[in-house]
Design a protein around this motif. Structure first.
Motif, PDB file in Angstrom:
ATOM      1  N   ARG A  94       0.880  -1.083  -0.018  1.00 30.39           N
ATOM      2  CA  ARG A  94       0.148   0.044  -0.159  1.00 30.39           C
ATOM      3  C   ARG A  94       0.700   1.219  -0.024  1.00 30.39           C
ATOM      4  O   ARG A  94       2.007   1.306   0.555  1.00 30.39           O
ATOM      5  CB  ARG A  94      -0.895   0.000   1.292  1.00 30.39           C
ATOM      6  CG  ARG A  94      -1.868  -1.103   1.332  1.00 30.39           C
ATOM      7  CD  ARG A  94      -2.686  -1.163   2.713  1.00 30.39           C
ATOM      8  NE  ARG A  94      -3.351  -2.206   2.868  1.00 30.39           N
ATOM      9  CZ  ARG A  94      -3.768  -2.704   3.914  1.00 30.39           C
ATOM     10  NH1 ARG A  94      -3.753  -1.805   5.179  1.00 30.39           N
ATOM     11  NH2 ARG A  94      -4.390  -3.874   4.086  1.00 30.39           N
ATOM     12  N   MET A  95       0.341   2.332  -0.592  1.00 27.53           N
ATOM     13  CA  MET A  95       1.005   3.598  -0.626  1.00 27.53           C
ATOM     14  C   MET A  95       1.100   4.167   0.806  1.00 27.53           C
ATOM     15  O   MET A  95       2.175   4.853   1.096  1.00 27.53           O
ATOM     16  CB  MET A  95       0.355   4.528  -1.520  1.00 27.53           C
ATOM     17  CG  MET A  95       0.507   4.642  -2.869  1.00 27.53           C
ATOM     18  SD  MET A  95       2.286   4.946  -3.192  1.00 27.53           S
ATOM     19  CE  MET A  95       2.763   4.169  -4.732  1.00 27.53           C
ATOM     20  N   SER A  96       0.486   3.829   1.730  1.00 25.94           N
ATOM     21  CA  SER A  96       0.645   4.150   3.333  1.00 25.94           C
ATOM     22  C   SER A  96       1.529   3.872   3.835  1.00 25.94           C
ATOM     23  O   SER A  96       2.152   4.231   5.006  1.00 25.94           O
ATOM     24  CB  SER A  96      -0.890   4.065   4.050  1.00 25.94           C
ATOM     25  OG  SER A  96      -1.042   2.671   4.067  1.00 25.94           O
ATOM     26  N   PHE A  97       2.223   2.566   3.162  1.00 25.48           N
ATOM     27  CA  PHE A  97       3.341   1.836   3.727  1.00 25.48           C
ATOM     28  C   PHE A  97       4.614   2.363   3.192  1.00 25.48           C
ATOM     29  O   PHE A  97       5.853   2.131   3.521  1.00 25.48           O
ATOM     30  CB  PHE A  97       3.390   0.350   3.524  1.00 25.48           C
ATOM     31  CG  PHE A  97       4.438  -0.456   4.541  1.00 25.48           C
ATOM     32  CD1 PHE A  97       3.994  -0.606   5.830  1.00 25.48           C
ATOM     33  CD2 PHE A  97       5.440  -0.794   4.033  1.00 25.48           C
ATOM     34  CE1 PHE A  97       4.902  -1.223   6.693  1.00 25.48           C
ATOM     35  CE2 PHE A  97       6.390  -1.644   4.791  1.00 25.48           C
ATOM     36  CZ  PHE A  97       5.987  -1.828   6.054  1.00 25.48           C
ATOM     37  N   GLN A  98       4.655   3.338   2.074  1.00 22.69           N
ATOM     38  CA  GLN A  98       5.721   3.923   1.536  1.00 22.69           C
ATOM     39  C   GLN A  98       6.716   4.718   2.435  1.00 22.69           C
ATOM     40  O   GLN A  98       7.902   4.414   2.364  1.00 22.69           O
ATOM     41  CB  GLN A  98       5.361   4.754   0.441  1.00 22.69           C
ATOM     42  CG  GLN A  98       5.117   4.004  -0.720  1.00 22.69           C
ATOM     43  CD  GLN A  98       6.206   3.717  -1.619  1.00 22.69           C
ATOM     44  OE1 GLN A  98       7.147   4.205  -1.830  1.00 22.69           O
ATOM     45  NE2 GLN A  98       6.266   2.173  -1.887  1.00 22.69           N
ATOM     46  N   VAL A  99       6.342   5.325   3.526  1.00 27.86           N
ATOM     47  CA  VAL A  99       7.074   6.192   4.413  1.00 27.86           C
ATOM     48  C   VAL A  99       7.567   5.162   5.233  1.00 27.86           C
ATOM     49  O   VAL A  99       8.958   5.390   5.313  1.00 27.86           O
ATOM     50  CB  VAL A  99       6.424   7.045   5.128  1.00 27.86           C
ATOM     51  CG1 VAL A  99       6.995   7.890   6.275  1.00 27.86           C
ATOM     52  CG2 VAL A  99       5.623   8.068   4.104  1.00 27.86           C
ATOM     53  N   PRO A 100       7.001   4.249   5.984  1.00 24.62           N
ATOM     54  CA  PRO A 100       7.958   3.341   7.132  1.00 24.62           C
ATOM     55  C   PRO A 100       8.773   2.674   6.326  1.00 24.62           C
ATOM     56  O   PRO A 100       9.974   2.321   6.642  1.00 24.62           O
ATOM     57  CB  PRO A 100       6.720   2.820   7.957  1.00 24.62           C
ATOM     58  CG  PRO A 100       5.675   2.798   7.043  1.00 24.62           C
ATOM     59  CD  PRO A 100       5.578   4.135   6.169  1.00 24.62           C
ATOM     60  N   GLY A 101       8.245   1.982   5.179  1.00 25.63           N
ATOM     61  CA  GLY A 101       9.121   0.769   4.512  1.00 25.63           C
ATOM     62  C   GLY A 101      10.070   1.623   3.716  1.00 25.63           C
ATOM     63  O   GLY A 101      11.369   1.354   3.616  1.00 25.63           O
ATOM     64  N   GLY A 102       9.689   2.649   3.024  1.00 22.62           N
ATOM     65  CA  GLY A 102      10.910   3.523   2.052  1.00 22.62           C
ATOM     66  C   GLY A 102      11.895   3.889   2.900  1.00 22.62           C
ATOM     67  O   GLY A 102      12.983   4.089   2.668  1.00 22.62           O
ATOM     68  N   MET A 103      11.472   4.421   4.150  1.00 21.56           N
ATOM     69  CA  MET A 103      12.621   5.238   4.993  1.00 21.56           C
ATOM     70  C   MET A 103      13.530   4.383   5.437  1.00 21.56           C
ATOM     71  O   MET A 103      14.782   4.743   5.659  1.00 21.56           O
ATOM     72  CB  MET A 103      11.958   5.956   5.930  1.00 21.56           C
ATOM     73  CG  MET A 103      11.126   5.153   7.173  1.00 21.56           C
ATOM     74  SD  MET A 103      10.421   6.211   8.482  1.00 21.56           S
ATOM     75  CE  MET A 103      11.672   6.654   9.499  1.00 21.56           C
ATOM     76  N   ILE A 104      13.304   3.173   5.926  1.00 22.02           N
ATOM     77  CA  ILE A 104      14.273   2.053   6.388  1.00 22.02           C
ATOM     78  C   ILE A 104      15.239   1.962   5.204  1.00 22.02           C
ATOM     79  O   ILE A 104      16.068   1.638   5.224  1.00 22.02           O
ATOM     80  CB  ILE A 104      13.528   0.994   6.976  1.00 22.02           C
ATOM     81  CG1 ILE A 104      12.582   1.418   8.231  1.00 22.02           C
ATOM     82  CG2 ILE A 104      14.614  -0.282   7.419  1.00 22.02           C
ATOM     83  CD1 ILE A 104      11.709   0.386   8.724  1.00 22.02           C
ATOM     84  N   ILE A 105      14.469   1.344   4.036  1.00 20.70           N
ATOM     85  CA  ILE A 105      15.296   0.817   2.950  1.00 20.70           C
ATOM     86  C   ILE A 105      16.163   1.812   2.239  1.00 20.70           C
ATOM     87  O   ILE A 105      17.437   1.659   2.005  1.00 20.70           O
ATOM     88  CB  ILE A 105      14.613   0.208   1.874  1.00 20.70           C
ATOM     89  CG1 ILE A 105      13.623  -0.924   2.442  1.00 20.70           C
ATOM     90  CG2 ILE A 105      15.171  -0.258   0.580  1.00 20.70           C
ATOM     91  CD1 ILE A 105      12.706  -1.624   1.723  1.00 20.70           C
TER      92      ILE A 105
END
Length: 325
Positions: A94-105
């Motif tokens: 989901r696009m709502s997971f882009q911030v937590p997922g994207g920031m870590i990676i």
């Protein structure tokens, strides 16, 4: 009683809350549905949101329901359910997971760019994440086989890793800052492959195009190409500020005496700063283009133009389609 608290009878839940013809209206919309907090909402609450949206569409909202409740239900519905199928999307995609997922990676990609094993590992992790996001947010009207998905995934991850490794070797003697920009170059190159490959069936078979009333009037490969191109631009824009500016910021911070003493905090700091960039860039990048695209019939394939004109004459000057995210 305020407008937000007014009774919900007669409320059109599908009417855009913000004008989707303007960039600012789209950004406000995506700020709403990419809210990272929606990724933590329990399944039971998401099912409630879907039920409320469906009831509202049928005009059978329970008595006493407030507009505020319906707006919240629509926010959860748009964040968690696919616009084409209405099916619940996986959380990570989901696009709502882009911030937590994207920031870590992204944070770890930018931090661990010096050694070849780290470059290969984090590029693989990033493209695996991107592949899942691309598949989850595709135009779901075009089915994709497991074999096609596997080939697309392999092609995208290989491109990212090869670009990162090749550029790392070329920039070994370059200034350190240049080396820090290698992850962005790899991500940009891989997006140009990952997204079209994961959504290649749309390019082969075309995507569904509708009239103004959402009635299907054909499938278009040109519409698919336009939609996918816009998604590629959005994704690169989403990553650009953080991956271009953050290396400059970290380059300067790491020279400070205090930062020299707390090297263990460099990676967590970089992850946090990535999150700060993505909080704003995810909705801004998603809002660059309308999710529901409008395309003149004259731009479609000649055979589809002829079919539409034969059936509708000049009554359908534009077609509409979901470009995905």
């Amino acid at each position: 009683m305020s407008k937000m608290e007014a009774d919900a009878s007669g409320f059109n839940i599908d009417a855009p809350r913000w004008d989707q013809r303007t960039f600012l209206g789209r950004v406000k919309y995506f700020f709403n549905i990419t809210d990272p907090r929606t990724a933590l909402v329990p399944e039971q609450e998401l099912d409630w949101a879907k039920a409320m949206v469906e009831k509202s569409r049928m005009g059978i909202v329970p008595p006493g329901t407030q507009v505020e409740q319906l707006l919240y239900a629509k926010k959860l519905y748009d964040a968690a359910f696919h616009p084409d199928t209405g099916e619940k999307m996986n959380v990570i995609g989901r696009m709502s997971f882009q911030v937590p997922g994207g920031m870590i990676i992204t944070g770890f990609m930018l931090q661990f760019y010096r050694t070849m094993p780290a470059v290969i590992f984090w590029q693989w992790v990033n493209q695996s994440f991107n592949a899942l996001v691309n598949y989850t947010n595709r135009n779901a009207a075009s089915p994709t086989s497991v074999r096609q998905l596997a080939l697309s995934y392999f092609s995208a991850t290989t491109t990212a890793v090869a670009t990162a490794v090749g550029m790392n070797m070329l920039t070994k003697k370059a200034p350190p800052l240049v080396g820090r920009w290698v992850p962005f170059a790899a991500v940009a190159a891989a997006n140009c492959v990952n997204i079209p490959m994961m959504r290649q069936q749309e390019l082969i078979q075309g995507i569904r195009v509708n009239d103004r009333n959402n009635n299907e009037i054909g499938h278009s490969r040109r519409a698919a190409a336009i939609g996918i191109t816009q998604v590629v631009i959005s994704r690169i824009t989403m990553a650009a500020p953080g991956m271009i500016l953050l290396p400059v910021i970290m380059e300067r911070l790491e020279k400070l005496p205090f930062m020299q003493k707390v090297k263990v905090l460099h990676a967590p700091l970089q992850v946090m700063l990535c999150g700060c960039f993505l909080i704003f860039m995810v909705p801004v990048a998603c809002g660059l283009f309308p999710q529901k695209c409008e395309l003149p019939v004259s731009y479609l394939e000649p055979e589809l133009q002829d079919s539409i004109k034969a059936k509708y004459g000049e009554l359908v000057p534009y077609v509409y389609f979901n470009k995905g995210l």
